[in-house]
Design a protein around this motif. Structure first.
Motif, short mmCIF file in Angstrom:
data_model
loop_
_atom_site.label_atom_id
_atom_site.label_comp_id
_atom_site.label_asym_id
_atom_site.label_seq_id
_atom_site.Cartn_x
_atom_site.Cartn_y
_atom_site.Cartn_z
N SER A 1 -2.61 -3.45 -2.89
CA SER A 1 -1.58 -4.14 -3.66
C SER A 1 -0.72 -4.97 -2.72
O SER A 1 -0.45 -4.57 -1.59
CB SER A 1 -0.69 -3.13 -4.40
N SER B 1 -0.31 0.93 -4.67
CA SER B 1 -1.63 1.48 -4.41
C SER B 1 -2.31 0.64 -3.34
O SER B 1 -1.89 -0.49 -3.08
CB SER B 1 -2.48 1.47 -5.70
N HIS C 1 -0.54 -8.69 -6.70
CA HIS C 1 -1.80 -8.04 -7.06
C HIS C 1 -1.62 -6.53 -7.03
O HIS C 1 -0.95 -6.00 -6.14
CB HIS C 1 -2.89 -8.47 -6.07
N TYR C 2 -2.23 -5.86 -8.01
CA TYR C 2 -2.13 -4.40 -8.09
C TYR C 2 -3.49 -3.81 -8.42
O TYR C 2 -4.17 -4.26 -9.35
CB TYR C 2 -1.11 -4.01 -9.18
N ASN C 3 -3.91 -2.82 -7.65
CA ASN C 3 -5.15 -2.10 -7.92
C ASN C 3 -4.87 -0.85 -8.74
O ASN C 3 -4.02 -0.02 -8.34
CB ASN C 3 -5.82 -1.69 -6.60
N PHE C 4 -5.56 -0.69 -9.88
CA PHE C 4 -5.40 0.53 -10.66
C PHE C 4 -5.99 1.71 -9.89
O PHE C 4 -7.04 1.58 -9.25
CB PHE C 4 -6.09 0.41 -12.01
N LYS C 5 -5.33 2.82 -9.96
CA LYS C 5 -5.84 4.02 -9.28
C LYS C 5 -7.13 4.50 -9.93
O LYS C 5 -7.37 4.26 -11.12
CB LYS C 5 -4.77 5.11 -9.30
N ASP D 1 -8.08 -3.97 -11.63
CA ASP D 1 -6.92 -4.55 -10.97
C ASP D 1 -6.31 -5.63 -11.85
O ASP D 1 -6.92 -6.07 -12.83
CB ASP D 1 -7.33 -5.14 -9.61
N ASN E 1 -10.06 3.37 -9.17
CA ASN E 1 -11.03 2.27 -9.19
C ASN E 1 -11.31 1.77 -10.61
O ASN E 1 -12.42 1.34 -10.93
CB ASN E 1 -12.35 2.68 -8.51
N HIS F 1 -3.89 -9.38 -11.34
CA HIS F 1 -3.33 -10.37 -10.42
C HIS F 1 -2.61 -11.41 -11.28
O HIS F 1 -3.21 -12.05 -12.13
CB HIS F 1 -4.46 -11.03 -9.60
N ASP G 1 0.82 -1.22 0.00
CA ASP G 1 0.00 0.00 0.00
C ASP G 1 0.85 1.27 0.00
O ASP G 1 0.51 2.27 -0.63
CB ASP G 1 -0.91 0.02 1.24
N TRP H 1 -11.84 -14.30 -7.42
CA TRP H 1 -12.33 -13.01 -7.92
C TRP H 1 -13.79 -13.12 -8.39
O TRP H 1 -14.64 -12.32 -8.01
CB TRP H 1 -11.45 -12.52 -9.08
#
Length: 370
Positions: free
Chosen positions: A138, A135, A183-187, A192, A189, A194, A131, A152
């Protein structure tokens, strides 16, 4: 006399100055900036549970008991009994251990445990939270943990306690495996991604050779701020693996899901390629699943699902699965505490060339999660 007083005052002023200067860095280190909340690094540990139970009556196919009577099998079952142990070592490092039940069956010499429910490890991993660097949400995981796709989709589907999603239920992918993934979250929203490097033989088997699976899922939320359309997500998943060197095991999934306070819905398309050994013929399978869970007032929901699978595209034969049910979700003061009961009907039909009997089942399923 005056010179001595002057000297003493100078020494006192110097000592006071030195003392203040020595103290300043200390104050600067412990005084947080206004509005800043330092991360909580207090170690924590929590215990939870997830239980699936059911009573299932099988109308078709019938079987014959040891006295020769033709019967409709009916049984109470426990299909999941997680004991979830989760915790944080710091805000950057966490872990999870989850044993689950499995019906013990042996081949050859039987044991006194045959037919019993036994615990086996489903998840055991450490997680490094990213984090602070990437992000929020993540991370990197190492150990026995979730593969990119199944968990998911099930977070949207929510009815695993009735049965697995199509790709897992037909044996093409698993929810857990041994490996390393991130895992990564796109900014904003927007979705993501994985991806991971796994044994490829799932959590229920030991690694048989040196072949590994590379799995990746990417999900796009195209309209994260646009009213009802913010519930739309588009997903692609690819699993590149080999049974043995040069013997392909490939899975490709495309999915579209939609979440709304009145309905969740999804469509999944699957392509699979399998060649278990070098002398075996390569088999290509194809199928799809479409489902919806309309919501009604006061906790009532419906479950509607249709799966279609052609196990071998070279053979003109397919199976389909139809599921219809009514569920009641009990009110809960705080997530993830959840309880639900589902009454459902399931019908599986096979084309003649598949040489399998059709299936009809009626069941009551329950979910308890805390």
């Amino acid at each position: 006399m005056n010179a001595s007083r002057t000297t003493l005052r100078s020494l006192a002023a110097l000592a006071t100055t030195v003392g203040l200067l020595r103290g300043l860095p200390v104050f600067a280190q412990v005084t947080p900036a206004a509005g800043y909340t330092p991360p909580d690094d207090t170690p924590t540990i929590k215990v939870g549970t997830t239980i699936y139970t059911d009573y299932t009556y099988t109308e078709e196919p019938t079987t014959v008991d040891t006295d020769g009577n033709t019967i409709h099998p009916a049984a109470f079952n426990v299909t999941r009994a997680y004991i979830n142990v989760t915790g944080n070592i710091s805000h950057n490092v966490s872990f999870r251990v989850t044993p689950d039940v499995s019906r013990l069956t042996t081949t050859g010499a039987t044991t006194s445990l045959d037919g019993s429910l036994t615990f086996r490890l489903k998840y055991a991993y450490g997680q490094f939270n990213l984090d602070d660097r990437w992000s929020k949400g993540s991370w990197v995981r190492l150990g026995e943990h979730h593969t990119p796709y199944v968990d998911w989709e099930e977070q949207v589907y929510r009815y695993r306690f009735q049965g697995q999603i199509m790709a897992e239920r037909e044996g093409f992918i698993s929810s857990s495996d041994f490996g390393l993934s991130t895992h990564y979250n796109f900014k904003g929203n927007f979705g993501d991604v994985h991806g991971g490097y796994y044994n490829g033989d799932t959590y229920s088997k030991a690694e048989a050779n040196d072949q590994k699976a590379v799995q990746i899922r990417a999900t796009l939320r195209p309209f994260p701020m646009l009213g009802v359309l913010k519930g739309l997500r588009l997903t692609a998943f690819y699993d590149a693996d080999n049974y043995m060197q040069g013997d392909a095991r490939r899975r490709t999934i495309y999915a579209a899901t939609f979440e709304h306070k009145y309905v969740n819905a999804g469509y999944t398309h699957l392509d699979a390629t399998d060649q278990p050994t070098a002398v075996a013929a390569e088999v290509k399978a194809q199928g799809y699943s479409v489902w919806a869970t309309p919501r009604f007032p006061k906790g009532w929901e419906a479950l509607l699902r249709y799966d279609y699978l052609k196990p071998n595209k070279s053979v003109d034969a397919a199976k389909d699965r139809k599921i219809a049910g009514v569920a009641y979700w009990f009110h809960s003061q705080q997530a993830p505490a959840t309880a639900a009961i589902l009454l459902d009907y399931e019908n599986v039909t096979y084309d003649t060339l598949l040489a399998k009997p059709d299936e009809k089942r009626y069941a009551v399923h329950t979910l308890f999660n805390f």
